[in-house]
Scaffold this motif. Structure first.
Motif, PDB file in Angstrom:
ATOM      1  N   SER A  22       2.297  56.904 -50.216  1.00  0.00           N
ATOM      2  CA  SER A  22       2.546  57.594 -48.947  1.00  0.00           C
ATOM      3  C   SER A  22       2.843  56.591 -47.829  1.00  0.00           C
ATOM      4  CB  SER A  22       1.321  58.454 -48.588  1.00  0.00           C
ATOM      5  OG  SER A  22       1.425  58.968 -47.295  1.00  0.00           O
ATOM      6  N   ILE A  23       2.143  55.473 -47.833  1.00  0.00           N
ATOM      7  CA  ILE A  23       2.372  54.426 -46.828  1.00  0.00           C
ATOM      8  C   ILE A  23       3.630  53.629 -47.168  1.00  0.00           C
ATOM      9  CG2 ILE A  23       1.443  52.317 -45.784  1.00  0.00           C
ATOM     10  CD1 ILE A  23      -1.380  53.475 -46.414  1.00  0.00           C
ATOM     11  N   ALA A  24       3.810  53.272 -48.432  1.00  0.00           N
ATOM     12  CA  ALA A  24       4.947  52.439 -48.857  1.00  0.00           C
ATOM     13  C   ALA A  24       6.283  53.079 -48.504  1.00  0.00           C
ATOM     14  CB  ALA A  24       4.857  52.176 -50.360  1.00  0.00           C
ATOM     15  N   LYS A  25       6.367  54.399 -48.628  1.00  0.00           N
ATOM     16  CA  LYS A  25       7.621  55.103 -48.347  1.00  0.00           C
ATOM     17  C   LYS A  25       8.078  54.890 -46.907  1.00  0.00           C
ATOM     18  CE  LYS A  25       7.246  58.581 -51.919  1.00  0.00           C
ATOM     19  NZ  LYS A  25       6.905  59.935 -52.283  1.00  0.00           N
ATOM     20  N   GLY A 174      -5.779  52.055 -46.881  1.00  0.00           N
ATOM     21  CA  GLY A 174      -4.584  52.005 -46.045  1.00  0.00           C
ATOM     22  C   GLY A 174      -4.517  50.721 -45.229  1.00  0.00           C
ATOM     23  N   LYS A 175      -5.657  50.292 -44.687  1.00  0.00           N
ATOM     24  CA  LYS A 175      -5.690  49.058 -43.880  1.00  0.00           C
ATOM     25  C   LYS A 175      -5.351  47.834 -44.738  1.00  0.00           C
ATOM     26  CE  LYS A 175      -8.921  50.769 -40.439  1.00  0.00           C
ATOM     27  NZ  LYS A 175     -10.273  50.703 -39.875  1.00  0.00           N
ATOM     28  N   ALA A 176      -5.921  47.764 -45.926  1.00  0.00           N
ATOM     29  CA  ALA A 176      -5.624  46.639 -46.820  1.00  0.00           C
ATOM     30  C   ALA A 176      -4.144  46.653 -47.218  1.00  0.00           C
ATOM     31  CB  ALA A 176      -6.514  46.697 -48.066  1.00  0.00           C
ATOM     32  N   PHE A 177      -3.628  47.848 -47.477  1.00  0.00           N
ATOM     33  CA  PHE A 177      -2.228  47.960 -47.894  1.00  0.00           C
ATOM     34  C   PHE A 177      -1.280  47.609 -46.752  1.00  0.00           C
ATOM     35  CE2 PHE A 177       1.577  50.416 -49.320  1.00  0.00           C
ATOM     36  CZ  PHE A 177       1.829  49.670 -50.464  1.00  0.00           C
TER      37      PHE A 177
END
Length: 189
Positions: A22-25, A174-177
């Motif tokens: 979801s974040i990568a997109k 999410g923060k680490a990513f």
């Protein structure tokens, strides 16, 4: 100009993959889910666990990858279960943690994630942390793991009551990513 690079995410937990994807997109980073259990060394350090697991996985698939591990650290329980969170979830479960917390006023806790990226040139660990508290009861049917009993600071809902996008606003993972993405976008350019 950015190279087009696909990054493998090694996990047997589809929910973890969905959160990262979801974040990568948002950054046009292509993730590929590889449903493999990670080989874990026994350690009190999430960073040591993911670094070792990522190197083992890289030696198997020889392609850029991410391995992630998270822990729930409860202050009143001397930061238990910490890096043993998955085992404790499987054995004690949500009700077991709430039972351990009965009568305890200090409900402070945090989730921590260590995420390791490995390719043929680099091994890099990124971390993320979210502070909050343990709820009095199980709330919500979204998320996974201990999400239904963890309330992040700044909200009254448990992670189990939030959709992926809402959880990612607070999430340790999410923060680490996001830290990984900052590195990765510079690294591949």
């Amino acid at each position: 100009m950015l190279k087009s690079v696909e990054v493998n995410v090694i996990t047997s937990n589809e929910n973890k993959f969905k959160e990262l994807d979801s974040i990568a997109k948002k950054y046009n980073i292509k993730l590929k889910w590889i449903n493999l259990p990670k080989f874990e060394v026994q350690s009190d350090s999430l960073e040591e666990i993911v670094r070792s697991s990522a190197v083992i996985a890289f030696n198997m698939i020889r392609s850029p990858l991410i391995v992630e591990d998270s822990g729930l650290f409860i202050e009143a329980l001397n930061n238990f279960p910490g890096p043993y969170t998955n085992y404790v979830r499987r054995t004690l479960g949500l009700k077991g943690i709430l039972k351990l917390m009965e009568g305890i006023q200090n409900r402070k806790a945090y989730f921590m994630t260590a995420l390791c990226y490995v390719d043929e040139e680099v091994i890099r660990v990124f971390t993320g942390k979210v502070v909050g508290k343990i709820s009095e009861s199980i709330r919500g049917d979204k998320g996974f793991g201990f999400d239904p009993i963890f309330i992040p600071d700044g909200d009254e809902r448990t992670f189990g009551e939030m959709n992926i996008e809402e959880k990612n606003k607070y999430s340790h993972r999410g923060k680490a990513f996001e830290e990984f993405i900052k590195f990765f976008l510079t690294y591949i350019s």
